[in-house]
Design an enzyme around this catalytic site. Structure first.
Site, short mmCIF file in Angstrom:
data_model
loop_
_atom_site.label_atom_id
_atom_site.label_comp_id
_atom_site.label_asym_id
_atom_site.label_seq_id
_atom_site.Cartn_x
_atom_site.Cartn_y
_atom_site.Cartn_z
N GLN A 97 58.12 67.45 62.05
CA GLN A 97 58.32 67.90 60.67
C GLN A 97 58.42 66.77 59.68
O GLN A 97 58.61 65.62 60.03
CB GLN A 97 59.58 68.77 60.60
CG GLN A 97 60.77 68.15 61.29
CD GLN A 97 61.95 69.12 61.35
OE1 GLN A 97 62.96 68.89 60.70
NE2 GLN A 97 61.82 70.19 62.10
N HIS A 99 60.24 66.27 55.68
CA HIS A 99 61.06 66.87 54.63
C HIS A 99 60.62 66.31 53.28
O HIS A 99 60.39 65.12 53.15
CB HIS A 99 62.53 66.57 54.85
CG HIS A 99 63.02 67.03 56.19
ND1 HIS A 99 62.93 68.34 56.60
CD2 HIS A 99 63.56 66.36 57.23
CE1 HIS A 99 63.41 68.44 57.83
NE2 HIS A 99 63.80 67.25 58.24
N GLU A 134 68.26 62.85 56.61
CA GLU A 134 69.06 63.09 57.83
C GLU A 134 69.42 61.75 58.47
O GLU A 134 68.68 60.78 58.34
CB GLU A 134 68.25 63.84 58.90
CG GLU A 134 67.65 65.13 58.46
CD GLU A 134 66.68 65.73 59.48
OE1 GLU A 134 66.41 66.93 59.34
OE2 GLU A 134 66.18 65.01 60.38
N HIS A 262 58.71 63.28 61.80
CA HIS A 262 59.65 62.99 62.87
C HIS A 262 59.84 64.22 63.75
O HIS A 262 59.52 65.34 63.35
CB HIS A 262 61.00 62.55 62.31
CG HIS A 262 61.67 63.58 61.45
ND1 HIS A 262 61.38 63.71 60.11
CD2 HIS A 262 62.58 64.53 61.72
CE1 HIS A 262 62.11 64.70 59.61
NE2 HIS A 262 62.83 65.23 60.57
N ARG A 281 56.17 71.74 58.59
CA ARG A 281 55.90 71.49 60.00
C ARG A 281 54.59 70.76 60.20
O ARG A 281 53.65 70.92 59.43
CB ARG A 281 55.91 72.80 60.77
CG ARG A 281 57.31 73.37 60.85
CD ARG A 281 57.41 74.63 61.68
NE ARG A 281 58.77 75.13 61.57
CZ ARG A 281 59.21 75.82 60.54
NH1 ARG A 281 58.39 76.13 59.57
NH2 ARG A 281 60.46 76.22 60.50
#
Ligand SMILES: [Zn+2]
Length: 396
Positions: A97, A99, A134, A262, A281
């Site tokens: 994915q 972001h 993240e 990632h 995705r």
């Protein structure tokens, strides 16, 4: 309202989750032999923590008294708890994915609202207007893919894999190893469909066990074989040739930048992220892949392998992992019999990794065993912790 309280957290039972890891690491039972994929600590609507004693939702408690819970700075900037802390236990690979960046997420969210696409629709890309940086902190060996490999590695791996279908694109990348050409190459791979995809995958898989000459290629191709067992026709089988493959050891952490492909593949770790669900995705998934939107939200800059890990900053009992965003901070606190003291910087969540740790404010104290967590409202001001063990501290 300066009370701290234990949290009752949601455990998500996603199918890729381990049935044993969380139960073996923490004092958390798995009596129903469920997939214990993720423990969520925070106020996200898809799995909001509760105050343990009366099962009040953390989101409602914060909404009723935002400044007491979060402090003025966080309330003004975010209006809600800006982070979500998780334990993530992967037995199988999660989807690859990307972001989006914050501004793109806001625009994308608005566009899809305007277009009348329901937030729950399968072809909806943007579930909220936020970005989702993240950081993952390994509790066990933790295997992941993160960021594009440097050009020489990508070229060498595709040469060793020998995929005639991508010959032209590979030659172009080799002649001109730069961002725009990587974009063209990635787009060509991601756009393979139907028969063309089947052919390219068959070429990749043909004799794959004996194709790798370098150690790097052997590792990458072994990953392709693993993916193939789960996702035989998935375009993500090409990912190990393009993305860095990294195994964090317990105690190591890495940050995952916006617009960087990632995937988490195997292992258990703590994950902290901005309060968002925006995921584009890019493979290893039966779900919708919007290739143009993915390409638009991907930064085609390699990340050299030796820069992937986040260097910790150790200050006595406190180890922090600096991140380049304001949404969250994370510390690992080593607790001993000698009480240590901290000031709240925002609403804070403390999760007990090991041992038994007592957390106290002026009025009250809570004993945490491993796997338990506590919410410390900003208004508590100062808090102490003592007893042998380790805590993860999430705040912003
Ligand atoms: Zn992610």
């Amino acid at each position: 309202m300066t009370h701290l309280f234990k949290l009752d957290n949601v455990i998500q039972d996603y199918i890729w989750g381990s049935k044993t890891s969380i139960a073996s690491l923490f004092e958390i039972e798995n009596t129903e032999n469920a997939h214990q994929a993720e423990i969520w600590m925070g106020a996200h609507p898809n799995g909001c923590s509760k105050r343990d004693n009366d099962k009040a939702l953390l989101s409602e408690l914060i909404k009723a008294q935002p400044e007491a819970f979060l402090g003025q700075r966080t309330t003004e900037q975010y209006g809600e708890l800006p982070y979500l802390l998780k334990v993530l236990a992967a037995a199988k690979p999660l989807s690859i994915q990307v972001h989006p960046e914050k501004s793109r997420a806001a625009a994308g969210f608005e566009n899809e609202n305007q277009a009348g696409i329901p937030v729950t629709a399968g072809n909806r890309n943007y579930k909220d207007p936020n970005h989702k940086p993240e950081l993952v902190y390994a509790l066990t060996p933790y295997l992941a893919m993160n960021g594009f490999r440097v050009f020489e590695e990508i070229i060498s791996l595709f040469e060793q894999a020998s995929v005639p279908s991508l010959e032209t694109e590979l030659a172009a990348l080799k002649a001109n190893p730069e961002s725009s050409q990587l974009k063209a190459f990635f787009e060509a791979v991601m756009s393979l469909e139907g028969e063309a995809r089947d052919t390219a995958l068959a070429e990749l898989l043909e004799n794959i066990d004996s194709k790798g000459q370098t150690e790097l290629a052997k590792q990458a191709f072994a990953m392709v074989v693993e993916f193939h067992a789960e996702y035989p026709t998935d375009i993500g089988l090409f990912a190990p040739l393009m993305l860095n493959l990294i195994e964090l050891q317990p105690g190591e952490a890495m940050f995952l930048f916006a617009e960087t492909p990632h995937a988490y593949l195997r292992g258990t770790g703590m994950e902290i992220m901005a309060n968002s669900d925006n995921v584009l995705r890019a493979g290893l998934t039966p779900k919708f892949i919007d290739v143009p939107e993915l390409i638009d939200n991907t930064k085609f800059e390699p990340i050299p392998f030796d820069t992937l890990k986040t260097a910790p900053v150790v200050e006595g009992y406190r180890t922090c992992f600096p991140v380049p965003v304001e949404d969250f901070k994370i510390d690992i606190l080593t607790s001993t019999d000698q009480a240590a003291s901290l000031n709240t910087e925002s609403g804070e969540i403390l999760f007990c990794l090991t041992g038994n740790v007592t957390v106290k404010t002026g009025q009250e104290s809570v004993v945490l065993k491993s796997g338990e967590s506590v919410f410390v409202p900003f208004a508590a001001g100062e808090y102490q912790f003592e007893g042998e063990g380790q805590l993860v501290r999430a705040y912003n």
